[in-house]
Write a protein that holds these residues in place. Sequence first.
Motif, PDB file in Angstrom:
ATOM      1  N   ASP A 128      38.321  39.177  30.421  1.00  0.00           N
ATOM      2  CA  ASP A 128      36.894  38.374  29.537  1.00  0.00           C
ATOM      3  C   ASP A 128      38.492  37.034  29.457  1.00  0.00           C
ATOM      4  OD1 ASP A 128      36.185  37.179  27.857  1.00  0.00           O
ATOM      5  OD2 ASP A 128      35.887  38.714  26.286  1.00  0.00           O
ATOM      6  N   PRO A 129      38.075  36.414  30.343  1.00  0.00           N
ATOM      7  CA  PRO A 129      38.319  34.998  30.480  1.00  0.00           C
ATOM      8  C   PRO A 129      38.665  34.518  28.911  1.00  0.00           C
ATOM      9  CG  PRO A 129      36.157  34.404  31.842  1.00  0.00           C
ATOM     10  CD  PRO A 129      36.454  36.159  30.926  1.00  0.00           C
ATOM     11  N   ALA A 130      37.549  34.519  27.664  1.00  0.00           N
ATOM     12  CA  ALA A 130      38.267  33.556  26.047  1.00  0.00           C
ATOM     13  C   ALA A 130      39.299  34.828  25.918  1.00  0.00           C
ATOM     14  CB  ALA A 130      36.292  33.596  25.655  1.00  0.00           C
ATOM     15  N   ARG A 131      39.693  35.723  25.802  1.00  0.00           N
ATOM     16  CA  ARG A 131      40.810  36.141  25.585  1.00  0.00           C
ATOM     17  C   ARG A 131      41.788  36.532  26.065  1.00  0.00           C
ATOM     18  NH1 ARG A 131      37.331  40.979  22.013  1.00  0.00           N
ATOM     19  NH2 ARG A 131      36.328  39.243  20.955  1.00  0.00           N
ATOM     20  N   VAL A 132      41.949  36.951  28.108  1.00  0.00           N
ATOM     21  CA  VAL A 132      42.612  37.210  28.432  1.00  0.00           C
ATOM     22  C   VAL A 132      43.765  35.733  28.789  1.00  0.00           C
ATOM     23  CG1 VAL A 132      44.333  38.275  30.618  1.00  0.00           C
ATOM     24  CG2 VAL A 132      42.154  38.870  29.608  1.00  0.00           C
ATOM     25  N   THR A 133      45.146  36.171  28.227  1.00  0.00           N
ATOM     26  CA  THR A 133      46.002  34.516  28.199  1.00  0.00           C
ATOM     27  C   THR A 133      47.322  34.712  29.627  1.00  0.00           C
ATOM     28  OG1 THR A 133      47.138  34.772  26.056  1.00  0.00           O
ATOM     29  CG2 THR A 133      45.222  33.959  26.174  1.00  0.00           C
ATOM     30  N   TYR A 134      47.439  36.104  29.625  1.00  0.00           N
ATOM     31  CA  TYR A 134      48.716  36.493  31.004  1.00  0.00           C
ATOM     32  C   TYR A 134      48.322  35.733  31.486  1.00  0.00           C
ATOM     33  CZ  TYR A 134      46.919  40.434  31.677  1.00  0.00           C
ATOM     34  OH  TYR A 134      45.423  40.866  32.511  1.00  0.00           O
ATOM     35  N   ASP A 135      49.537  35.372  32.621  1.00  0.00           N
ATOM     36  CA  ASP A 135      49.528  34.844  34.285  1.00  0.00           C
ATOM     37  C   ASP A 135      49.446  35.487  34.875  1.00  0.00           C
ATOM     38  OD1 ASP A 135      50.496  31.991  33.453  1.00  0.00           O
ATOM     39  OD2 ASP A 135      52.717  32.485  33.681  1.00  0.00           O
ATOM     40  N   ALA A 136      48.803  35.691  35.751  1.00  0.00           N
ATOM     41  CA  ALA A 136      48.320  36.703  37.146  1.00  0.00           C
ATOM     42  C   ALA A 136      49.597  36.672  38.149  1.00  0.00           C
ATOM     43  CB  ALA A 136      47.673  35.561  37.974  1.00  0.00           C
ATOM     44  N   PRO A 137      50.027  38.008  38.296  1.00  0.00           N
ATOM     45  CA  PRO A 137      51.175  38.162  39.570  1.00  0.00           C
ATOM     46  C   PRO A 137      51.425  37.234  40.185  1.00  0.00           C
ATOM     47  CG  PRO A 137      49.928  40.202  39.014  1.00  0.00           C
ATOM     48  CD  PRO A 137      49.496  38.773  38.436  1.00  0.00           C
ATOM     49  N   GLY A 138      52.737  37.052  40.243  1.00  0.00           N
ATOM     50  CA  GLY A 138      53.714  36.316  41.307  1.00  0.00           C
ATOM     51  C   GLY A 138      53.517  37.183  42.514  1.00  0.00           C
ATOM     52  N   LEU A 139      54.497  37.016  43.365  1.00  0.00           N
ATOM     53  CA  LEU A 139      55.212  37.555  44.374  1.00  0.00           C
ATOM     54  C   LEU A 139      56.802  36.821  45.145  1.00  0.00           C
ATOM     55  CD1 LEU A 139      52.001  37.007  46.673  1.00  0.00           C
ATOM     56  CD2 LEU A 139      52.544  38.731  46.126  1.00  0.00           C
ATOM     57  N   ALA A 140      57.147  38.260  44.964  1.00  0.00           N
ATOM     58  CA  ALA A 140      58.673  38.134  45.549  1.00  0.00           C
ATOM     59  C   ALA A 140      58.807  39.037  46.683  1.00  0.00           C
ATOM     60  CB  ALA A 140      59.831  38.623  43.998  1.00  0.00           C
ATOM     61  N   THR A 141      60.562  38.266  47.218  1.00  0.00           N
ATOM     62  CA  THR A 141      61.312  38.998  47.745  1.00  0.00           C
ATOM     63  C   THR A 141      61.669  40.767  47.108  1.00  0.00           C
ATOM     64  OG1 THR A 141      63.278  38.084  47.517  1.00  0.00           O
ATOM     65  CG2 THR A 141      61.862  36.642  49.370  1.00  0.00           C
ATOM     66  N   GLN A 142      62.496  40.686  48.500  1.00  0.00           N
ATOM     67  CA  GLN A 142      63.002  42.596  47.595  1.00  0.00           C
ATOM     68  C   GLN A 142      64.175  41.520  46.371  1.00  0.00           C
ATOM     69  OE1 GLN A 142      63.590  46.289  48.702  1.00  0.00           O
ATOM     70  NE2 GLN A 142      60.698  45.453  48.672  1.00  0.00           N
ATOM     71  N   GLY A 143      64.940  40.791  47.175  1.00  0.00           N
ATOM     72  CA  GLY A 143      66.121  40.522  46.438  1.00  0.00           C
ATOM     73  C   GLY A 143      65.270  39.440  44.896  1.00  0.00           C
ATOM     74  N   GLY A 144      64.315  39.367  44.510  1.00  0.00           N
ATOM     75  CA  GLY A 144      64.319  38.831  43.484  1.00  0.00           C
ATOM     76  C   GLY A 144      63.740  37.283  43.709  1.00  0.00           C
ATOM     77  N   PHE A 145      63.303  37.130  44.881  1.00  0.00           N
ATOM     78  CA  PHE A 145      63.126  35.791  44.541  1.00  0.00           C
ATOM     79  C   PHE A 145      61.385  34.467  44.721  1.00  0.00           C
ATOM     80  CE2 PHE A 145      61.798  31.687  47.675  1.00  0.00           C
ATOM     81  CZ  PHE A 145      62.051  30.719  46.661  1.00  0.00           C
ATOM     82  N   ARG A 146      61.073  34.024  44.248  1.00  0.00           N
ATOM     83  CA  ARG A 146      59.886  34.606  44.510  1.00  0.00           C
ATOM     84  C   ARG A 146      59.237  33.101  44.931  1.00  0.00           C
ATOM     85  NH1 ARG A 146      59.975  33.509  37.486  1.00  0.00           N
ATOM     86  NH2 ARG A 146      61.464  32.898  37.840  1.00  0.00           N
ATOM     87  N   PHE A 147      58.413  33.312  45.476  1.00  0.00           N
ATOM     88  CA  PHE A 147      57.463  32.545  46.902  1.00  0.00           C
ATOM     89  C   PHE A 147      57.115  32.410  46.373  1.00  0.00           C
ATOM     90  CE2 PHE A 147      57.306  36.514  48.650  1.00  0.00           C
ATOM     91  CZ  PHE A 147      55.836  36.577  48.968  1.00  0.00           C
ATOM     92  N   TRP A 148      56.039  32.704  45.747  1.00  0.00           N
ATOM     93  CA  TRP A 148      54.631  32.676  44.844  1.00  0.00           C
ATOM     94  C   TRP A 148      54.560  32.481  43.482  1.00  0.00           C
ATOM     95  CZ3 TRP A 148      50.088  34.028  42.839  1.00  0.00           C
ATOM     96  CH2 TRP A 148      48.796  32.722  42.851  1.00  0.00           C
ATOM     97  N   ARG A 149      54.171  31.740  42.751  1.00  0.00           N
ATOM     98  CA  ARG A 149      53.938  31.536  40.884  1.00  0.00           C
ATOM     99  C   ARG A 149      52.654  31.286  40.886  1.00  0.00           C
ATOM    100  NH1 ARG A 149      59.257  30.619  38.718  1.00  0.00           N
ATOM    101  NH2 ARG A 149      61.468  30.276  40.349  1.00  0.00           N
ATOM    102  N   PRO A 150      52.382  32.277  39.012  1.00  0.00           N
ATOM    103  CA  PRO A 150      50.915  31.577  39.495  1.00  0.00           C
ATOM    104  C   PRO A 150      50.758  30.647  38.492  1.00  0.00           C
ATOM    105  CG  PRO A 150      52.237  33.621  38.216  1.00  0.00           C
ATOM    106  CD  PRO A 150      53.381  33.109  39.297  1.00  0.00           C
TER     107      PRO A 150
END
Length: 467
Positions: free
Chosen positions: A243-265
């Motif tokens: 629901d666009p009116a109620r969901v406020t958390y970020d979409a998932p991002g993407l990371a490497t095995q070591g935890g580096f986030r190469f794409w952020r929402p």
Amino acid sequence: MSAPRRKRAGLALLGIALAASPASAEERTAEPAPPAEPAPPAEPAPDAGALALHVGGRLQFDHYSYLAAGAGDAGLQPTFLLKRLNFELSGRFARRWQLFLQGDLAPAGLDPAQSPVQKLTAAIVILSYRIAPALNVQVGQLLTPVTLDHRLLSKERVILETGLVQQLGTPSPVEIGAALWGETAGQLLAYELGVFNGDGANRWSPDGRADLIGRIAVRPLVAAAPSLRGVQLGGSARLGSRDPARVTYDAPGLATQGGFRFWRPIYAGADGPIHIVPAGRQLVIAAEARIPIDRLELMSEVVHVRNGTREPTGTGAAARTGTLAGTAAYAQLGVWALGSRAVLAPGAAPARALQLVARGEVLRARYESGRARAADAPSQDGAIRVNALLLGAKYWWNPYIRVSANYCAYHFPESGPVMADPDGATPGQTARQRAVAPGNTLGPGASEAARGSHALHELLVRLELGF
């Protein structure tokens, strides 16, 4: 199937278990590790009130090293950490009831210096009732029945964390919900079908909507020669909405095995940070294959997603609606250089074993916000392209002590600096590539070689202790 047989009561609760990472999103809750290896409780007595319980758990100590232009300046320093500490309780009672509880102390995300933030959560909570081998009911915080890799047991995993397929298709390996599951005699077919809140671990649905998620797997050669009986083919799907009116958390991002986030929402807008939030229809389709033959094992998965999004603003302007869509896949070859798969069998005698794997991963996705804007306006619109080669080795000293090492090479084609040089000497990021290498996150004035780099190499080592 990939799951242990029903006599292993604690693990059977993890669904048909057709046979889950460093945090990889801007606002990602703590994720459970793949299920551990609790010893099977004793068979219940004929008394209908019989109770059998087993207490277990595991420790994971990790060391991460990074090699990339600008990695140190981007906060990727060699790190030794307690990756996970979890406690587990599994058992059965009254003959048909089973339970599995797992409390997990694991990273809930990374701080601005890329250091893990630990958080204690209820990772898996399952109560299951057996009607028949082919029909069981379970409720609680269950393993999400999409993709195979994150459902493998901890002791089976050589690649330490979930890869690009699972991050794109199953960003949270557990969901709150209820499901039916079962398997036919001889494990020819197994299934799981459930209704879940769809919002991830330890988060109640803010909009009252639910996702329908299901998975099926078959062993078509179960009656063939022994060397081919383990061949498994499967598929899974997920359908839901936010629901666009109620969901406020970020979409998932993407990371490497070591935890580096190469794409952020999340990205910098003219009036402050802009968040990409799930909204509207969410669709995931996945397929898998697993072919163990003697000392060799081939495994492959592919997932396609098409998830609706929105970009809320703090200025009162209408939120942009958009789509994150794409495909990820991997192919993996494993070989037992010492010992065999017998080391994974329940109650196996202490034995030493060594498995080596090589995995190739690709990700081709695209984010599009659905509203026209000025050409020079801040944006995350564009392609997300990643190629990865993962090499791993896992050594079993005994059933309770295991050591793993992974080498991970990531390539982000045509990546560019998030902030372009004022004089244009190093061009900035474009819609041709929104994934970034560590050096791309550095500002003007840093090494131009680092700011224009496209690669990241990681060396990860894990010591795992079961108890």
